[in-house]
Design a protein around this motif. Sequence first.
Motif, mmCIF file in Angstrom:
data_model
loop_
_atom_site.group_PDB
_atom_site.id
_atom_site.type_symbol
_atom_site.label_atom_id
_atom_site.label_comp_id
_atom_site.label_asym_id
_atom_site.label_seq_id
_atom_site.Cartn_x
_atom_site.Cartn_y
_atom_site.Cartn_z
ATOM 1 N N GLN A 61 0.828 -1.211 0.000
ATOM 2 C CA GLN A 61 0.000 0.000 0.000
ATOM 3 C C GLN A 61 0.861 1.261 0.000
ATOM 4 O OE1 GLN A 61 -2.389 -0.953 3.479
ATOM 5 N NE2 GLN A 61 -4.246 -1.096 2.214
ATOM 6 N N GLN A 69 2.085 1.782 -3.441
ATOM 7 C CA GLN A 69 1.023 2.268 -4.314
ATOM 8 C C GLN A 69 0.761 3.758 -4.100
ATOM 9 O OE1 GLN A 69 -2.240 -0.350 -3.389
ATOM 10 N NE2 GLN A 69 -1.541 -1.963 -4.761
ATOM 11 N N VAL A 72 -2.350 4.592 -6.152
ATOM 12 C CA VAL A 72 -3.458 5.006 -5.292
ATOM 13 C C VAL A 72 -3.295 6.492 -5.029
ATOM 14 C CG1 VAL A 72 -4.490 4.813 -2.995
ATOM 15 C CG2 VAL A 72 -3.767 2.750 -4.220
ATOM 16 N N ALA A 83 -9.005 5.022 -0.293
ATOM 17 C CA ALA A 83 -8.682 3.668 -0.750
ATOM 18 C C ALA A 83 -7.906 2.867 0.295
ATOM 19 C CB ALA A 83 -7.885 3.743 -2.051
#
Length: 286
Positions: free
Chosen positions: A136, A139, A145, A150
Amino acid sequence: MKKAMSLFLALGMTAALLAGCGNNNSAPAASSGTAASTGGALSGTVSTNGSTSMEKVIGVLSEQFMADNSGVTVSYDPTGSGAGIEAVSNGTCDIGLASRGLKDSETGLTATTVALDGIAVIVNANSKVEDLTVDQIAQLFTGTVTDWSAVGGDAGAVACIGRESGSGTRDGFESITGTADACVLSQELTSTGAVIEAVKNNPSAIGYASLSAVEGQDGIKAVTVSGVACTEETVLDGSYAIQRPFVLVTKEGATLSAATQAFFDFATSTAANDLIRAAGAVPAAK
């Protein structure tokens, strides 16, 4: 008789003078950067140059060493890891400071790990985000992202704050998260302190900084990474994923001055462990 006595006294005075001269030559004064052969105090200068993330560690080590050796001055030039490595390579400093390992292209040098440092991933103190995975984080920083919703935050655009090219913190962060040459940054800053301030002043920001610099800071918080907090214990046991070494860099084949060698030996010994911990890093010496 008087002549004989005068001759005897003259010979005695000559012998005393010769003996005195011999004693003066037996213990020469120490030159700059060396200790006297009779155990005199260490003197000279030690110049260090490099990682801004190592400021606290090198600061406490230098302060203690200079307190113990009043004839020695240890200087620190916070130019960044790449510049510090270049400085020791070209001979403009005694010890380079790097918050990463040496690259294959950085030859003719020796890297000695003095401590380990966790790279904390930080968000604004008001952010709802508490935990992120390494994937994450990657990203977010690569722009895959772009909205906080998100990953569990309030809706809003993500502002990624990073370090400049050549920074050891950036190199460590990008190599661990697999984001080298792929980060999309809102701001690219030249010091750890600047990154912390930027995240503190922007509710939508995310950044990264040395554990030693983050501890005790208001206005920001370090997220856990896959449920693991960035602490000395988790860095030492390897459970915290985003970490890197603090390294002393010296030139292969170069003889360090006595003062520089003494400082190097002190910094890499167990005698320095408590000081390194006090600076927020994890000592490497066992």
